[in-house]
Structure formats: structure tokens, C-alpha cells
Design a protein around this motif. Sequence first.
Motif, PDB file in Angstrom:
ATOM      1  N   THR A  96       0.845  -1.201   0.000  1.00  0.00           N
ATOM      2  CA  THR A  96       0.000   0.000   0.000  1.00  0.00           C
ATOM      3  C   THR A  96       0.876   1.245   0.000  1.00  0.00           C
ATOM      4  O   THR A  96       1.739   1.398   0.876  1.00  0.00           O
ATOM      5  N   GLY A  97       0.639   2.095  -0.986  1.00  0.00           N
ATOM      6  CA  GLY A  97       1.393   3.348  -1.059  1.00  0.00           C
ATOM      7  C   GLY A  97       0.623   4.415  -0.296  1.00  0.00           C
ATOM      8  O   GLY A  97      -0.554   4.642  -0.574  1.00  0.00           O
ATOM      9  N   ASP A  98       1.273   5.081   0.671  1.00  0.00           N
ATOM     10  CA  ASP A  98       0.576   6.079   1.487  1.00  0.00           C
ATOM     11  C   ASP A  98       0.074   7.234   0.630  1.00  0.00           C
ATOM     12  O   ASP A  98      -1.084   7.630   0.738  1.00  0.00           O
ATOM     13  N   CYS A  99       0.970   7.783  -0.192  1.00  0.00           N
ATOM     14  CA  CYS A  99       0.589   8.940  -1.005  1.00  0.00           C
ATOM     15  C   CYS A  99       1.403   8.948  -2.303  1.00  0.00           C
ATOM     16  O   CYS A  99       2.625   8.815  -2.260  1.00  0.00           O
ATOM     17  N   ILE A 100       0.714   9.083  -3.410  1.00  0.00           N
ATOM     18  CA  ILE A 100       1.384   9.103  -4.725  1.00  0.00           C
ATOM     19  C   ILE A 100       0.936  10.370  -5.454  1.00  0.00           C
ATOM     20  O   ILE A 100      -0.259  10.659  -5.522  1.00  0.00           O
ATOM     21  N   ILE A 147       6.435   9.074  -4.709  1.00  0.00           N
ATOM     22  CA  ILE A 147       5.752   8.225  -3.736  1.00  0.00           C
ATOM     23  C   ILE A 147       6.249   8.628  -2.347  1.00  0.00           C
ATOM     24  O   ILE A 147       7.451   8.699  -2.108  1.00  0.00           O
ATOM     25  N   ILE A 148       5.301   8.986  -1.483  1.00  0.00           N
ATOM     26  CA  ILE A 148       5.670   9.490  -0.144  1.00  0.00           C
ATOM     27  C   ILE A 148       5.258   8.451   0.895  1.00  0.00           C
ATOM     28  O   ILE A 148       4.087   8.044   0.951  1.00  0.00           O
ATOM     29  N   ASP A 149       6.218   8.032   1.696  1.00  0.00           N
ATOM     30  CA  ASP A 149       5.951   6.992   2.680  1.00  0.00           C
ATOM     31  C   ASP A 149       6.079   7.565   4.095  1.00  0.00           C
ATOM     32  O   ASP A 149       7.148   8.053   4.474  1.00  0.00           O
ATOM     33  N   LEU A 150       4.983   7.518   4.842  1.00  0.00           N
ATOM     34  CA  LEU A 150       5.013   8.000   6.228  1.00  0.00           C
ATOM     35  C   LEU A 150       5.659   6.940   7.114  1.00  0.00           C
ATOM     36  O   LEU A 150       5.264   5.772   7.102  1.00  0.00           O
ATOM     37  N   LYS A 151       6.674   7.352   7.855  1.00  0.00           N
ATOM     38  CA  LYS A 151       7.310   6.446   8.827  1.00  0.00           C
ATOM     39  C   LYS A 151       7.172   7.085  10.202  1.00  0.00           C
ATOM     40  O   LYS A 151       7.453   8.272  10.379  1.00  0.00           O
ATOM     41  N   PHE A 152       6.756   6.277  11.183  1.00  0.00           N
ATOM     42  CA  PHE A 152       6.510   6.835  12.516  1.00  0.00           C
ATOM     43  C   PHE A 152       7.561   6.379  13.537  1.00  0.00           C
ATOM     44  O   PHE A 152       7.509   6.736  14.696  1.00  0.00           O
ATOM     45  N   GLY A 153       8.509   5.567  13.072  1.00  0.00           N
ATOM     46  CA  GLY A 153       9.532   5.049  13.986  1.00  0.00           C
ATOM     47  C   GLY A 153      10.489   6.134  14.463  1.00  0.00           C
ATOM     48  O   GLY A 153      10.694   7.144  13.785  1.00  0.00           O
ATOM     49  N   THR A 154      11.069   5.886  15.634  1.00  0.00           N
ATOM     50  CA  THR A 154      12.023   6.859  16.179  1.00  0.00           C
ATOM     51  C   THR A 154      13.422   6.253  16.301  1.00  0.00           C
ATOM     52  O   THR A 154      14.331   6.889  16.808  1.00  0.00           O
TER      53      THR A 154
END
Length: 382
Positions: free
Chosen positions: A124-128, A137-144
Motif C-alpha cells: 500500500t502506497g501512502d501517497c502518490i 511516492i511518499i511513505d510516512l514512517k513513525f519510527g524513532t
Amino acid sequence: MAKHALLSASSAERWLHCTPSARLCEKLEDTSSTYAAEGTLAHSIGELQLKLALKLITKRQYNSAIKAIKDNELYYEGMLDEVEEYTNYAIETYNEALSKTKDAVIFLEERLDFSSYVPEGFGTGDCIIIADGELEIIDLKFGTGVEVSPIDNAQLKLYALGAYEKYGFIYGIEKITLTIAQVRKNNISSWTITASMLEEWAENELKEKAELAYAGKGEQTPGAWCTFCKIKANCRARAEASLNFYNSHNEDPHLLGIAEIAEILGQADVIEKWAKEIKLYALDEALKGTKYPGWKLVAGRSNRVINDEDALANVLVETGYTEDKIYKPKTLEGITNLEKVVGKKRFTELSVEFISKPPGKPTLVPESDKRPELDSAEEDFF
Ligand code: SF4
């Protein structure tokens, strides 16, 4: 709902380097972490924020969905602002694209199929965003934890491939940008390649490795990607790499030379990490009943605790011990110090009702250890 792909994009870094790993992990339970659940929640927020900004939902619909998100135990104050970094970037990029061409398009949470190269592969692509022959293609990552780089990022390349398969011909895409929006690390970074470079990689490298991975063939190859492998603790190749990495230079038959120590130091962290993981794994398995030859489960060390400090203090004061003797400036002295003040025997008499000793955490020790062996049945510990 779609089932989880064997060769998922998120684990591509691992199965591309170590092709047998996908099948080796296939039947093992998915232990989804709190971090993963938090990431899923952040993605839901991101999707809602983008839909609101693009007027795909009303403010009322947004508020009602956000209200439900706020009820989630993983939600915390500030989460909306953090995700907004991603939303703002996506909207700015889309507006920029619109300023270049009114034909610019944006797709959210798009199912991307890359099964022409990877058996059953989808993601699944977050935003294209597509405009003027360019796809981002923009991928949201929430990890720290570790900072994620978009450069040669296998997960994003697979998403891009799926998007290119879907929209490449329709929109005449020639250039592809991969963007990581790792919002909690202030890391929004991009990498651009041509569509032909992506296709070349897919044809010449990805396809062959994906076929090997799907068939469970190839060589187990340890590396940084082992961190997210379900068999990282009991993988033979990783154990052999950790234990047999060192070839003696034989500079001196009795002592290690400076260069040799330097070589060992270079691997020390990898070995330490692996050793910790195998210890945790073995303890976990031992608690489930596995008996390792030469090892047993025992109660770990534990300290006595006072259950009711006020009650014990009252008894001691009533018995004649002054407060300055039995109190620390603010808290009751520890058991050892109280024994010193009161006397071990007398203290035992006075404190018997207020002190308990909880069982120590189960620990795996060599059989030669003096502590009695515990039954390994899990109910003994929980
Ligand atoms: S632990 Fe590492 S070497 Fe072993 S199967 Fe997993 S990825 Fe491959």
C-alpha cells in the motif's frame, strides 16, 4: 481484507539480501509490536488529514473519525501535529505539481501490485503524486529508531514499481522520486531515479531474487537486515557468522596482536547483540518447556520488600526506636539498614508481617549453580 504477502515490501530489504528468510519465517507467529500498532494509528491520522485537506471528507466526518482515534489507548497529545509534518509535505508537493500542470493527480492509500516481478507481491502506497511525467511516492514512517534513508530503499522501490506498473503508461512517467517522511526524526528526504533505472533493477535483480525467495532457495546471508527476521535468534547462518568470523593471524601463538584485537572489536557489537537475542530466545523457550542440555531454570535474585512502611514504622516507634534512627530523611531505611539499627533478630520479630520476598525472575544458569531447579511449567512463573 487482503492477506499478508509472503514477499512483502516492508521486509524486502531482508529477503532480497537473504532469499531463504521469507519461507523460513513464513509459519512463525506474527508478534505485532506496540510500535507497529502506533504506526498504523499514525497512518489513519495521515489519511484523514490528507482527505480533509483535499476536501474528500467534510470537517464533520474528520472530527468524528479523529474522535474515535483519540479513544485509542496508543493515542497521545501531539500525535496529530507530528503526522501533520507528513500531511503538509504531501499537500505542498501536490500544490507545487498543480502549479506546473492542472493535470496533476494524487492518490492516497493505494493498493500497489508488483506481482509481475515478485510472486503475489503487493503493498500500500501512502501517497502518490503524479505530474508532468514525474511520479513521487511518499511513505510516512513513525519510527524513532534508526533513520530511514530513501536511497536505494527496497520497500519504496517496490511501491514505486507497483505505481509505475499501474500509472506509468497512462501518465507517461519517466522520473520517479521516493520520499521518506519519518516525522518523529525530522527526516523528510527524497531520492530520484529514472523509470528505466527502476525497470532495469526489477528485471535484472529483483525478479531473480524474488523467485529464489518465493521458492525458499538461495543462501542464508546474515547482515543488518537480520534485526527484523523472526528467526534471528536461532538462525544457524547468523550463529556461524557470529562465532566463526575470526581467523587467527597467528602473529603470536599465545597472545592476540593489536590488529587481531582491532578485528575482534569491530565485530564485538554484532556478537553482543546476537548473544543477547539468543539468551532471550532460549529463556522464552525454556519457559515454554524446552530443556537445554546442561541448563536449568531457577528463580533469579530478588530483594525483600516492605509491604507497609507506615505500619512497620509505627510498630518500631511504639517499641522505642526513635524516628531519626529508623527513617531516612524522607523514606524508611532499607531492610539491611533497619536491621543494623534494630538488630537483626529483633527486627525480624517486629517486621515479620510487613516484609515479603517475591520470587526472582526465572534465569537460565549452568547446572553447577547452587540454586534449586524450578519446574519449567510456565504456570510456576505467572
Ligand atoms: S537471521 Fe539473517 S541470515 Fe538468518 S535467515 Fe534471517 S535474515 Fe537470513
